[in-house]
Design a protein around this motif. Structure first.
Motif, short mmCIF file in Angstrom:
data_model
loop_
_atom_site.label_atom_id
_atom_site.label_comp_id
_atom_site.label_asym_id
_atom_site.label_seq_id
_atom_site.Cartn_x
_atom_site.Cartn_y
_atom_site.Cartn_z
N VAL A 262 -7.67 -4.04 10.13
CA VAL A 262 -8.91 -3.26 9.77
C VAL A 262 -9.71 -3.81 8.75
O VAL A 262 -9.39 -4.63 8.16
N PRO A 263 -11.11 -3.72 8.81
CA PRO A 263 -11.99 -4.20 7.70
C PRO A 263 -11.68 -3.95 6.48
O PRO A 263 -10.96 -2.86 6.03
N PRO A 264 -11.94 -4.38 5.36
CA PRO A 264 -11.63 -3.99 4.09
C PRO A 264 -12.39 -2.78 3.56
O PRO A 264 -11.84 -2.36 2.36
N THR A 265 -13.39 -2.33 4.40
CA THR A 265 -13.97 -1.02 3.84
C THR A 265 -13.18 0.10 4.65
O THR A 265 -13.80 1.32 4.44
N ASP A 266 -12.38 -0.14 5.58
CA ASP A 266 -11.76 0.96 6.41
C ASP A 266 -10.75 1.73 5.44
O ASP A 266 -10.37 1.39 4.56
N LYS A 267 -10.84 3.03 5.75
CA LYS A 267 -9.92 3.79 5.00
C LYS A 267 -8.55 3.53 5.07
O LYS A 267 -7.90 3.96 4.33
N ASP A 268 -8.19 2.97 5.94
CA ASP A 268 -6.77 2.66 6.32
C ASP A 268 -6.21 1.23 5.52
O ASP A 268 -5.09 0.93 5.63
N SER A 269 -7.31 0.56 5.00
CA SER A 269 -6.98 -0.95 4.28
C SER A 269 -6.35 -0.84 3.08
O SER A 269 -6.70 -0.06 2.38
N ASN A 270 -5.04 -1.41 2.90
CA ASN A 270 -4.49 -1.48 1.90
C ASN A 270 -5.27 -2.24 0.61
O ASN A 270 -5.18 -1.68 -0.36
N TYR A 271 -6.32 -3.35 1.12
CA TYR A 271 -7.23 -3.65 0.20
C TYR A 271 -8.26 -2.71 -0.33
O TYR A 271 -8.39 -2.85 -1.72
N ARG A 272 -8.86 -1.80 0.46
CA ARG A 272 -9.70 -0.79 -0.12
C ARG A 272 -8.99 0.17 -1.15
O ARG A 272 -9.65 0.59 -1.95
N MET A 273 -8.00 0.59 -0.77
CA MET A 273 -7.07 1.38 -1.69
C MET A 273 -7.01 0.73 -3.14
O MET A 273 -7.16 1.47 -4.03
N THR A 274 -6.44 -0.54 -3.06
CA THR A 274 -6.46 -1.19 -4.01
C THR A 274 -7.61 -1.22 -4.94
O THR A 274 -7.83 -1.30 -6.20
N LYS A 275 -8.41 -1.78 -4.28
CA LYS A 275 -10.02 -1.91 -4.91
C LYS A 275 -10.35 -0.84 -5.64
O LYS A 275 -10.91 -0.87 -6.75
N GLU A 276 -10.31 0.57 -4.85
CA GLU A 276 -10.86 1.52 -5.41
C GLU A 276 -10.12 2.16 -6.79
O GLU A 276 -10.35 2.97 -7.51
N THR A 277 -8.59 2.16 -6.51
CA THR A 277 -7.86 2.58 -7.56
C THR A 277 -7.53 1.59 -8.58
O THR A 277 -7.31 2.16 -9.74
N LEU A 278 -7.77 0.32 -8.39
CA LEU A 278 -7.23 -0.63 -9.54
C LEU A 278 -8.41 -1.71 -9.76
O LEU A 278 -8.94 -2.04 -10.84
N GLY B 49 0.82 -1.22 0.08
CA GLY B 49 -0.27 0.08 -0.14
C GLY B 49 0.97 1.27 0.02
O GLY B 49 2.14 1.33 -0.09
N GLY B 50 0.31 2.39 0.09
CA GLY B 50 0.98 3.72 0.18
C GLY B 50 0.48 4.63 -0.98
O GLY B 50 -0.07 4.18 -1.98
N SER B 51 0.94 6.04 -0.83
CA SER B 51 0.27 6.91 -1.62
C SER B 51 0.94 6.85 -3.12
O SER B 51 0.53 6.92 -4.13
N THR B 52 2.32 6.42 -3.20
CA THR B 52 2.95 6.19 -4.56
C THR B 52 2.47 5.07 -5.19
O THR B 52 1.96 5.34 -6.38
N PRO B 53 2.08 3.67 -4.66
CA PRO B 53 1.57 2.74 -5.11
C PRO B 53 -0.05 3.13 -5.89
O PRO B 53 -0.36 2.81 -6.69
#
Length: 265
Positions: free
Chosen positions: A83-99, A46-50
Motif C-alpha cells: 500500500v502507499p505510505p499514506t494508507d491506514k494499513d501502512s507500517n510506515y504510516r503508523m511508525t511515522k505518526e507515532t514515532l 508493525g502492529g498494535s503493541t509496537p
C-alpha cells in the motif's frame, strides 16, 4: 544438524506493562550497539503493541525520548503491506505518526519499503538499499543490531505466512511474498536475514496468541504451519516479551517473571 536456541521469555500483566518492557529493551539494546559499534541498525515491525511502544519512545515526558541516541540510529522495516505510505494499513504510516514525527531522526536515517510499487520491484529496491547501507558484497548477509518481531494468530512472523513461498527463500535479503489467504502481496525480510541479527526479540500479546505460541515453542517442528519456528538466531539466543495471556500455555515463569526454554530443532 539440530540447532539449540536458548529462549528467554518475560511475562507481563498487560498491554501497558508489555509496551514499557519493549521500550526499555529498545533503549538498552540500541545504547549497547552504539557503545560497541558507533551506531545501531534497527529493523522494526508493525502492529498494535509496537504502536504503543513507539508512543512511549516518542513521549517527551519519558526518559526514552531523552536518552535514546537518535542521531546514531539507522531505521529499517522488517516487512510492509503493498500500500502507499499514506494508507491506514501502512507500517510506515503508523511508525511515522507515532514515532518519526516526534523524534529527531533525519529522513536519511529512515529506510522504508516502497509498498506502493510492484511487489517484486519494491523488494529488489529494498534489497539494494540494504546492500548499499551495509556496504555488502556478493552473498553477504546484513547483520542488524536490533530486530523486533511480532507474531500473528496463525503463527506468522514478519510477512512469512503459513504455506507461502517466502518460507523457502534462502538467497535473497528481501522478497515479495504472495499471501493467498489474505489475497494480497507483502514485502518482507527473509528469515536467514532475521536470524543473522545480533538481538532478535518477539513482542507478543493477546489470548489469540496463546495456542500458536505454545505450538511454535513446544509443538512439532512444522515451519509450513508455524513459520515463527524459522526464527532461530545465529547467536543461539531468542528473547520473547509476552503478556500473561500469550504465555498462558508455556511453563510457569519464576518469581522474577522470567521463563527459559531450550528449543532444539
Amino acid at each position: 544438524m539440530a540447532k539449540t536456541t536458548q529462549v528467554e521469555y518475560r511475562v507481563y500483566e498487560g498491554a501497558a506493562e508489555l509496551s514499557r518492557a519493549a521500550a526499555e529493551h529498545f533503549l538498552e539494546s540500541i545504547q549497547a550497539a552504539v557503545a560497541a559499534r558507533g551506531r545501531a541498525r534497527v529493523a522494526i515491525s508493525g502492529g498494535s503493541t509496537p504502536k504503543r511502544t513507539f508512543e512511549l519512545l516518542a513521549n517527551a515526558s519519558e526518559r526514552y525520548e531523552k536518552e535514546m541516541p537518535w542521531d546514531k540510529i539507522e531505521l529499517f522495516f522488517v516487512d510492509e503491506r503493498t500500500v502507499p505510505p499514506t494508507d491506514k494499513d501502512s507500517n510506515y504510516r503508523m511508525t511515522k505518526e507515532t514515532l518519526l514525527e516526534h523524534v529527531p531522526l533525519k529522513p536519511e536515517q529512515v529506510h522504508r519499503m516502497e509498498g506502493e510499487l510492484n511487489p517484486e520491484e519494491a523488494a529488489a529496491r529494498y534489497e539494494s538499499t540494504i546492500r548499499n547501507q551495509f556496504k555488502l558484497e556478493g552473498a553477504e548477509t546484513p547483520v542488524f543490531d536490533v530486530l523486533a518481531l511480532g507474531m500473528g494468530d496463525d503463527a506468522h512472523t514478519a510477512s512469512l505466512f503459513p504455506h507461502t513461498e517466502a518460507i523457502h527463500e534462502l538467497a535473497k535479503i528481501v522478497t515479495a511474498n504472495h499471501v493467498p489467504q489474505k489475497d494480497t502481496w507483502r514485502i518482507t525480510l527473509t528469515w536467514p536475514v532475521i536470524n543473522a541479527a545480533r538481538d532478535v526479540f518477539f513482542l507478543i500479546g493477546g489470548k489469540d496468541k496463546t495456542e500458536p505460541l505454545h505450538m511454535v515453542l513446544l509443538g512439532e517442528y512444522d515451519v509450513e504451519t508455524y513459520p515463527s519456528q524459522l526464527i532461530q538466531p545465529k547467536s543461539g539466543k531468542l528473547l520473547m516479551l509476552l503478556d500473561k495471556d500469550a504465555a498462558a500455555k508455556l511453563p510457569a515463569v519464576g518469581a522474577d517473571g522470567v521463563g527459559r526454554l531450550e528449543v532444539t530443532r
